[in-house]
Design a protein around this motif. Structure first.
Motif, short mmCIF file in Angstrom:
data_model
loop_
_atom_site.label_atom_id
_atom_site.label_comp_id
_atom_site.label_asym_id
_atom_site.label_seq_id
_atom_site.Cartn_x
_atom_site.Cartn_y
_atom_site.Cartn_z
N GLU A 252 -2.84 5.11 1.55
CA GLU A 252 -3.69 4.00 1.69
C GLU A 252 -3.33 3.52 3.23
OE1 GLU A 252 -4.37 1.99 -2.60
OE2 GLU A 252 -2.46 1.68 -1.70
N MET B 153 -10.30 5.41 0.17
CA MET B 153 -8.73 5.46 0.30
C MET B 153 -8.01 4.49 0.99
SD MET B 153 -8.71 9.47 1.07
CE MET B 153 -7.40 10.30 0.11
N GLY C 245 -8.42 1.54 0.62
CA GLY C 245 -8.41 0.55 -0.47
C GLY C 245 -8.34 -0.96 0.19
N SER D 91 -4.95 5.85 5.88
CA SER D 91 -6.17 5.61 6.06
C SER D 91 -6.84 4.33 6.42
CB SER D 91 -7.05 5.69 4.32
OG SER D 91 -6.48 6.99 3.71
N THR D 92 -5.93 3.33 6.10
CA THR D 92 -6.29 2.02 6.64
C THR D 92 -6.25 2.05 8.15
OG1 THR D 92 -5.46 0.98 4.67
CG2 THR D 92 -5.89 -0.50 6.43
N LYS E 247 0.80 -1.31 0.00
CA LYS E 247 0.04 -0.08 -0.05
C LYS E 247 0.75 1.38 0.08
CE LYS E 247 -4.43 -1.77 2.10
NZ LYS E 247 -5.23 -1.76 2.82
#
Lengths: 215, 215
Positions: free
Chosen positions: B136, B211, B213, B139-140, B132
């Motif tokens: 990403e 975002m 993902g 955001s994760t 990532k």
DNA sequence: CGATGCCTTGACCAACCTCAAGTGGCGTGG
DNA sequence: CCACGCCACTTGAGGTTGGTCAAGGCATCG
């Protein structure tokens, strides 16, 4: 897997077990599918991976003979698995396995050990993915493979690498090109010699372990 | 941890348990030390990490109230743990815990579940670390933290981030500067608003999840 | 012998890192 | 109450590692 078990336990396990063969590239389980079976690898090699929607993938581990997959516990598979070489395995349907599981405490204990070992390996791999350079990653990969093969008494000269460049890349969080360049670099440094693509001769193990920066 | 257990089991556990308090920054266990205790977090936050010789470190996970550490199984700790905020925990000495463990099958089953959950989380984190982008990753991190807090019924407005920028960096395999820049980027995109350093207001959760993902 | 699959190599590029300076909140002490 | 220092965080400029894109090598197989 079965090494730690007694006679009755083994017989119960055998009675629910079936055999399976996979060609290279064949899929074994897919993330989110119903987790109906557990597996034990007899020969060959299997990669475990997770994917993003756009195709990026990360191999989180790979199974060699003796390794186990598919904890007979809960819900769906959390990971996908695919053979990377012709592979033989034992297959255990989940519900009967659970019953064996409940019947023998030892079996449960053994599973706990297996899962815990996987977790420890995962933590080490996170260190690799988060903080190591390409050279350190590839060296670590080779050193760990060496140790793993030696532990089960296999030959390491040449060292047979069970994964293709592509899968090594997905395992180490790199691209195939970087993996290739890094193999070349290790060759030029005379730390390894390259045979056919799946053969590596380790010339200077000490230096390889140094380069791996194993904590 | 203890939710799934019965009366006798709880009493046996309580009888061997002691209390402990840690200040932020205090070390709880160090990798390779004898694994004499297991812990259950009551309040606060603890980071789990592995280090390389030159100081690079990777946080592989962090514990919030309710989380467990230190499988009462074998050998030494395979990871280090340090409080990142004032923390209270229960401490279980290993041998007595093992005896409870042997006495009640349920306890063993529960442990297996805990370890398996950790393994699943580790596999997801490997995907993040290997594949990532910085945006990403952050955001994760925020989405997972949101879900985790919500699951235990906590408030998420503001969302209290238990880790400092430095630890977030070590968790996500980035540098502190990249983490900071990425927070700024999410703010400029109006996906989050930043309060004090440990407070984040999620303005557009849907976009944040996009975002991330998340596979 | 072409086709295919896998690997290697090269040139260029971008994401992230490094190094350095600047900002702002907070506690301490005068 | 203000000045100061500290610490965590932010921002900026420039560098580096590894990614991207493209071409070429080299087995294997029909």
């Amino acid at each position: 897997m079965c090494a730690a078990l007694g006679d009755g336990e083994l017989r119960d396990l055998e009675s629910i077990m079936t055999h399976r063969r996979l060609d290279a590239g064949q899929s074994l389980v897919i993330e989110h599918d119903a987790g109906d079976y557990a597996f034990n690898v007899i020969s060959g090699a299997v990669k475990l991976y997770k994917s993003l929607a756009d195709g990026r993938a990360q191999i989180t581990g790979y199974l060699l003979p003796g390794d186990f997959l598919g904890l007979p516990l809960r819900g769906n598979y959390t990971i996908s698995a695919e053979a990377v070489a012709p592979t033989e395995l034992c297959q255990f349907p989940r519900e009967p396995l659970k019953r064996v599981f409940d019947k023998y405490e030892k079996v449960q204990e053994r599973f706990l050990t297996v899962v815990h070992d996987d977790l420890v390996a995962a933590q080490e791999h996170m260190l690799l993915l988060g903080r190591k350079t390409a050279t350190e990653r590839l060296s670590t990969f080779l050193v760990r493979l060496l140790r793993r093969i030696e532990r089960v008494g296999g030959g390491v000269d040449p060292l047979y690498v069970p994964l293709h460049r592509n899968d090594i890349a997905d395992y180490l969080g790199l691209t195939i090109e970087t993996v290739s360049r890094t193999f070349t670099k290790l060759r030029n440094d005379e730390v390894i010699r390259l045979g056919k693509a799946d053969q590596v001769f380790v010339l200077d193990r000490e230096r390889l372990e140094e380069m791996a920066g194993i904590d």
